[in-house]
Design an enzyme around this catalytic site. Sequence first.
Site, PDB file in Angstrom:
ATOM      1  N   ASN A 138     -20.529  21.147   4.527  1.00  0.00           N
ATOM      2  CA  ASN A 138     -19.810  22.378   5.261  1.00  0.00           C
ATOM      3  C   ASN A 138     -18.744  22.241   6.012  1.00  0.00           C
ATOM      4  OD1 ASN A 138     -20.384  23.639   8.120  1.00  0.00           O
ATOM      5  ND2 ASN A 138     -21.912  21.971   7.557  1.00  0.00           N
ATOM      6  N   PHE A 190     -17.251  26.854  12.985  1.00  0.00           N
ATOM      7  CA  PHE A 190     -17.888  27.583  14.258  1.00  0.00           C
ATOM      8  C   PHE A 190     -17.618  29.192  13.937  1.00  0.00           C
ATOM      9  CE2 PHE A 190     -17.829  23.965  17.459  1.00  0.00           C
ATOM     10  CZ  PHE A 190     -19.153  23.437  16.829  1.00  0.00           C
ATOM     11  N   ASN A 237     -27.022  26.713  20.716  1.00  0.00           N
ATOM     12  CA  ASN A 237     -25.756  25.579  20.610  1.00  0.00           C
ATOM     13  C   ASN A 237     -24.630  26.243  20.881  1.00  0.00           C
ATOM     14  OD1 ASN A 237     -23.719  24.481  18.389  1.00  0.00           O
ATOM     15  ND2 ASN A 237     -25.781  23.092  18.563  1.00  0.00           N
ATOM     16  N   SER A 253     -19.543  18.100  15.876  1.00  0.00           N
ATOM     17  CA  SER A 253     -19.535  18.954  14.407  1.00  0.00           C
ATOM     18  C   SER A 253     -18.122  18.353  14.126  1.00  0.00           C
ATOM     19  CB  SER A 253     -19.095  20.412  14.776  1.00  0.00           C
ATOM     20  OG  SER A 253     -18.668  20.748  13.510  1.00  0.00           O
ATOM     21  N   ASN A 285     -16.012  19.935  12.099  1.00  0.00           N
ATOM     22  CA  ASN A 285     -15.305  20.918  11.518  1.00  0.00           C
ATOM     23  C   ASN A 285     -14.219  21.689  12.705  1.00  0.00           C
ATOM     24  OD1 ASN A 285     -16.335  20.465   9.170  1.00  0.00           O
ATOM     25  ND2 ASN A 285     -18.216  21.401   9.796  1.00  0.00           N
ATOM     26  N   THR A 286     -14.240  21.266  13.628  1.00  0.00           N
ATOM     27  CA  THR A 286     -13.290  21.724  14.997  1.00  0.00           C
ATOM     28  C   THR A 286     -12.249  20.501  15.109  1.00  0.00           C
ATOM     29  OG1 THR A 286     -14.745  23.341  15.799  1.00  0.00           O
ATOM     30  CG2 THR A 286     -12.902  22.659  16.984  1.00  0.00           C
ATOM     31  N   LYS A 313     -25.988  17.108  21.433  1.00  0.00           N
ATOM     32  CA  LYS A 313     -26.141  16.990  20.015  1.00  0.00           C
ATOM     33  C   LYS A 313     -25.012  16.103  19.482  1.00  0.00           C
ATOM     34  CE  LYS A 313     -26.843  19.000  15.641  1.00  0.00           C
ATOM     35  NZ  LYS A 313     -27.137  20.306  14.763  1.00  0.00           N
ATOM     36  N   ASN A 331     -26.085  15.689  14.079  1.00  0.00           N
ATOM     37  CA  ASN A 331     -25.397  16.583  13.369  1.00  0.00           C
ATOM     38  C   ASN A 331     -24.948  16.215  11.863  1.00  0.00           C
ATOM     39  OD1 ASN A 331     -23.589  18.818  13.090  1.00  0.00           O
ATOM     40  ND2 ASN A 331     -23.196  18.754  15.019  1.00  0.00           N
ATOM     41  N   TYR A 343     -32.579  22.227   8.588  1.00  0.00           N
ATOM     42  CA  TYR A 343     -31.407  23.385   8.096  1.00  0.00           C
ATOM     43  C   TYR A 343     -31.335  23.156   6.400  1.00  0.00           C
ATOM     44  CZ  TYR A 343     -27.197  26.059   7.655  1.00  0.00           C
ATOM     45  OH  TYR A 343     -26.459  27.026   7.223  1.00  0.00           O
TER      46      TYR A 343
END
Length: 365
Positions: free
Chosen positions: A117, A121, A150, A186, A188-189, A224, A253, A328
């Site tokens: 994924n 966010f 989170n 994460s 993804n940022t 995290k 993560n 998840y």
Amino acid sequence: MSWFYRNALRPLLFTQGAESIHNRTMGMLNWAGRHEMVCDVMRSFLGAPELPVELFGLRFPNPIGLAAGMDKNAEALPAWAAMGFGFTELGAATWHAQPGNPQPRVFRAIPEEAIVNRMGFNNRGAEAIAEKLVEWKKLNRWPRHPVGMNLGKSKITPLDKAAEDYANSFRALRSHLDFFVVNVSSPNTPNLRQLQDKSALDEIFSALQEVQRDAQPKKPILVKVAPDLSFEALDEILELTGPRDIAGIVATNTTIGRPNTQDPDVQRVYAEAGGLSGRPLRARSTEVIRHLYRQTKGTLPIIGVGGIFNAADAWEKIVAGASLLQVYTGLVYEGPGVCRSIVSGLIERMEEKGLARLSPAVGSA
Ligand SMILES: Cc1cc2nc3c(=O)[nH]c(=O)nc-3n(C[C@H](O)[C@H](O)[C@H](O)COP(=O)(O)O)c2cc1C
């Protein structure tokens, strides 16, 4: 439940795109959450047996929690308890509302029981989420288990203003929740994971503690981490936890790594940018947990997450050092009976070993 889900329901659900089925499910769970009777019925099929854990001054009815990212906007909050979860981590919430990355941004690698994924966010922003939380409380639908949030950094906020961004979200949400997780891991940022650097992280922790300097009770703040950090980088983070009063660590993560595969369909999914979760993450995440537990001699509580699908996976992480666990991808592949099945399996293992509580098993291997 698990057999029916895997063989009948899941193939049907998986004919639809990952994000569209997620959104539909969240819509249904939002509806379910509003109706006490529906939740009672869900609980009678899916509720997990009691396996209480006391941590951070909180009582967890069982150690299996919902991992961050599933319910970013607190849309389905009451439904998670009805599904047997012992706690819920909402979010990631960011200070500014944001749409996330363009779609498609979630991909299933079914033969590997994995997901890639790059959501980025997507969420309604900390203040709107706080309003949602108030609404659940007003409806008298607040779950009887710990609920955490989170916290992520808004995409538009530059890295050198990150501490302020996290602190703003924390200020808006602090009074509503039981614990908080600083997410600097994460993939993804853009550049977010640079915040795992010691001095940047120190600045964030200190800004958050400043927000609650005069407040009582203080809310536990956890961090995290990414599974891609070296042990040395993890150790640097651990050096901050004492001085900054960090209550625990969530490991891990998603990973930017990809295992080898000959399956062309899986190769196509693995070629997508983003974080990989599910079965291929299991072993590395456990390795990180084991390292953190050893380094801290068990003094810092660890929430273990990454590739937990069944009781054996859960037990592996507990004996490596995790006091609580989260799921998840296991929920996506195993279905809504996953909690009940994991908790029942843990209880069986404890009985075999003559353990009355889970805590003596933590870090025992
Ligand atoms: C679609 C998706 C969105 C996620 N969003 C977040 C997030 O917002 N914040 C976060 O800390 N982790 C997020 N995660 C990571 C999970 O919380 C978890 O750490 C990771 O998926 C490993 O656990 P699993 O193998 O059980 O999925 C997300 C994972 C997925 C699959």
